[in-house]
Design a protein around this motif. Structure first.
Motif, short mmCIF file in Angstrom:
data_model
loop_
_atom_site.label_atom_id
_atom_site.label_comp_id
_atom_site.label_asym_id
_atom_site.label_seq_id
_atom_site.Cartn_x
_atom_site.Cartn_y
_atom_site.Cartn_z
N ALA A 132 5.59 -1.42 8.62
CA ALA A 132 5.34 0.01 8.50
C ALA A 132 6.62 0.67 8.02
CB ALA A 132 4.91 0.59 9.84
N ARG A 133 6.58 1.25 6.83
CA ARG A 133 7.77 1.93 6.31
C ARG A 133 8.01 3.25 7.03
NH1 ARG A 133 6.03 0.64 0.55
NH2 ARG A 133 7.30 -1.12 -0.11
N GLU A 134 6.89 3.87 7.46
CA GLU A 134 7.02 5.15 8.15
C GLU A 134 6.34 5.05 9.52
OE1 GLU A 134 5.76 8.29 5.50
OE2 GLU A 134 6.90 7.45 3.83
N THR A 135 5.16 5.64 9.69
CA THR A 135 4.55 5.67 11.02
C THR A 135 3.17 5.01 11.03
OG1 THR A 135 3.58 7.85 10.59
CG2 THR A 135 5.75 7.79 11.65
N VAL A 136 2.82 4.49 12.22
CA VAL A 136 1.49 3.94 12.48
C VAL A 136 1.23 4.11 13.98
CG1 VAL A 136 2.54 1.63 12.61
CG2 VAL A 136 0.05 1.87 12.48
N PRO A 137 0.21 4.86 14.37
CA PRO A 137 -0.04 5.11 15.80
C PRO A 137 -0.35 3.87 16.61
CG PRO A 137 -1.21 6.71 14.44
CD PRO A 137 -0.71 5.64 13.51
N SER A 138 -1.12 2.94 16.02
CA SER A 138 -1.57 1.78 16.80
C SER A 138 -1.69 0.54 15.92
CB SER A 138 -2.94 2.09 17.44
OG SER A 138 -3.44 0.96 18.11
N ILE A 157 0.85 -1.20 0.00
CA ILE A 157 0.00 0.00 0.00
C ILE A 157 0.88 1.24 0.00
CG2 ILE A 157 -1.87 1.20 1.18
CD1 ILE A 157 -2.47 -1.50 2.60
N LYS A 158 0.74 2.03 -1.03
CA LYS A 158 1.57 3.22 -1.17
C LYS A 158 0.81 4.48 -0.74
CE LYS A 158 4.27 1.23 -4.98
NZ LYS A 158 4.72 1.43 -6.39
N ASN A 159 1.55 5.41 -0.21
CA ASN A 159 1.02 6.71 0.24
C ASN A 159 0.30 6.57 1.58
OD1 ASN A 159 1.97 7.75 -2.24
ND2 ASN A 159 0.03 7.24 -3.24
N LYS A 160 -0.03 7.69 2.16
CA LYS A 160 -0.63 7.72 3.49
C LYS A 160 -2.14 7.52 3.40
CE LYS A 160 -0.48 10.51 7.72
NZ LYS A 160 0.04 11.75 8.34
N LEU A 161 -2.70 6.70 4.31
CA LEU A 161 -4.14 6.50 4.35
C LEU A 161 -4.57 6.35 5.81
CD1 LEU A 161 -5.14 2.89 3.33
CD2 LEU A 161 -2.77 3.55 3.65
N ASN A 162 -5.87 6.16 6.02
CA ASN A 162 -6.40 6.17 7.39
C ASN A 162 -6.07 4.90 8.17
OD1 ASN A 162 -8.89 5.58 9.38
ND2 ASN A 162 -8.55 7.78 9.23
N SER A 163 -6.48 3.74 7.64
CA SER A 163 -6.30 2.50 8.41
C SER A 163 -6.26 1.29 7.49
CB SER A 163 -7.44 2.34 9.42
OG SER A 163 -8.69 2.23 8.74
N LYS A 223 -0.91 -16.52 6.11
CA LYS A 223 0.40 -16.41 5.42
C LYS A 223 0.43 -15.24 4.44
CE LYS A 223 1.51 -21.29 5.99
NZ LYS A 223 1.91 -22.57 5.33
N CYS A 224 -0.08 -14.11 4.89
CA CYS A 224 -0.11 -12.92 4.05
C CYS A 224 0.89 -11.88 4.55
CB CYS A 224 -1.51 -12.30 4.04
SG CYS A 224 -2.72 -13.30 3.15
N GLY A 225 1.35 -11.04 3.65
CA GLY A 225 2.24 -9.95 4.00
C GLY A 225 1.65 -8.62 3.55
N VAL A 226 1.67 -7.63 4.44
CA VAL A 226 1.15 -6.31 4.12
C VAL A 226 2.21 -5.27 4.45
CG1 VAL A 226 -0.62 -4.59 4.62
CG2 VAL A 226 -1.23 -7.02 4.57
N VAL A 227 2.53 -4.45 3.47
CA VAL A 227 3.50 -3.37 3.64
C VAL A 227 2.80 -2.05 3.33
CG1 VAL A 227 5.75 -2.46 2.94
CG2 VAL A 227 5.33 -4.92 2.87
N PHE A 228 2.90 -1.09 4.25
CA PHE A 228 2.29 0.21 3.99
C PHE A 228 3.26 1.32 4.37
CE2 PHE A 228 0.80 -1.31 8.16
CZ PHE A 228 1.27 -0.31 9.00
N ASP A 229 3.01 2.50 3.81
CA ASP A 229 3.87 3.64 4.11
C ASP A 229 3.54 4.24 5.47
OD1 ASP A 229 5.24 3.35 1.75
OD2 ASP A 229 4.04 4.82 0.64
N SER A 230 2.36 4.83 5.59
CA SER A 230 2.00 5.52 6.83
C SER A 230 0.49 5.49 7.04
CB SER A 230 2.49 6.97 6.79
OG SER A 230 2.23 7.63 7.99
N LEU A 231 0.06 5.36 8.31
CA LEU A 231 -1.36 5.34 8.64
C LEU A 231 -1.70 6.47 9.60
CD1 LEU A 231 -2.05 1.51 9.22
CD2 LEU A 231 -2.22 2.83 7.09
#
Length: 214
Positions: free
Chosen positions: A134-140, A96-102, A110-118
């Motif tokens: 989390a490539r950048e930030t995730v509060p929770s 998942i690229k770019n910042k989104l809500n959640s 057996k899944c992998g999820v990579v995201f920038d920021s939430l």
């Protein structure tokens, strides 16, 4: 006295996601297999759901990703109000690229999820052997009724992310760890405690983490 790093496992450089991009989208997370006894209604629903065709669609602000197998999928969020709901996927890698809500991961294996920021949170529920980075930030990050989860935090998220678990086992968190020598480039992995000890003290329940030494 003991140091803060006691109990941490130093991750070999071959295991570091920031040095090996291929690990960032790996869809295999090591975890013990747990067998379910008997045929429950929940199991029957999962079988029926697995027979449905794969679908990835944006409806309003919600991305739905469901019923995929060993594909590598990519979502590019266009607004930080958007959310992603991943359901009933097996062996799927989602980037998942770019910042989104959640981001919500439900009933996946057996899944992998990579995201920038939430903006809000990443939740994992009713899943087995999943990997989240989390490539950048995730509060929770909330993990519920899940067996086997590997969480990779960036340096930015290391001390700003709270992880909440309930009925979860084999959950490990990896993050960069600063040392006096920057060339060491340490990356450590630490398990989230599963065993708790509760006693009655002064009329109230007092619960502490049960740690094993040796």
């Amino acid at each position: 006295g003991t140091t803060v790093t006691s109990g941490l496992r130093k991750v070999d450089k071959s295991e570091m996601t920031h040095k090996n991009p291929s690990l960032r989208t790996s869809n295999v997370v090591q975890a013990k297999e747990h067998s379910a006894a008997g045929g429950s209604v929940h199991a029957q629903k999962q079988v029926q759901a697995s027979q449905k065709p794969p679908r990835m669609a944006l409806e309003g602000n919600k991305w739905t990703v469901e019923n995929y197998g060993t594909e590598h999928l990519t979502i590019e969020a266009t607004e930080n109000r958007q959310t992603v709901y991943m359901y009933n996927c097996k062996g799927t890698t989602l980037e998942i690229k770019n910042k989104l809500n959640s981001v919500a991961i439900d009933g996946c294996q057996k899944c992998g999820v990579v995201f920038d920021s939430l903006v809000a949170e990443c939740s994992i529920v009713n899943s087995k052997s999943v990997q989240v980075q989390a490539r950048e930030t995730v509060p929770s990050i909330q993990i519920d009724r899940t067996d086997g989860a590997q969480i990779f935090l960036s340096e930015a998220a290391r001390e700003s992310t709270q992880i909440i678990t309930a009925k979860a086992s084999e959950v490990n968190v990896s993050y960069p760890f600063e040392t006096a020598n920057p060339e060491d480039d340490n990356f450590v992995e630490q398990p989230i405690p599963e065993q708790l000890q509760t006693v009655v003290k002064d009329g109230k329940l007092v619960t502490t983490i049960l740690e094993h030494t040796g």
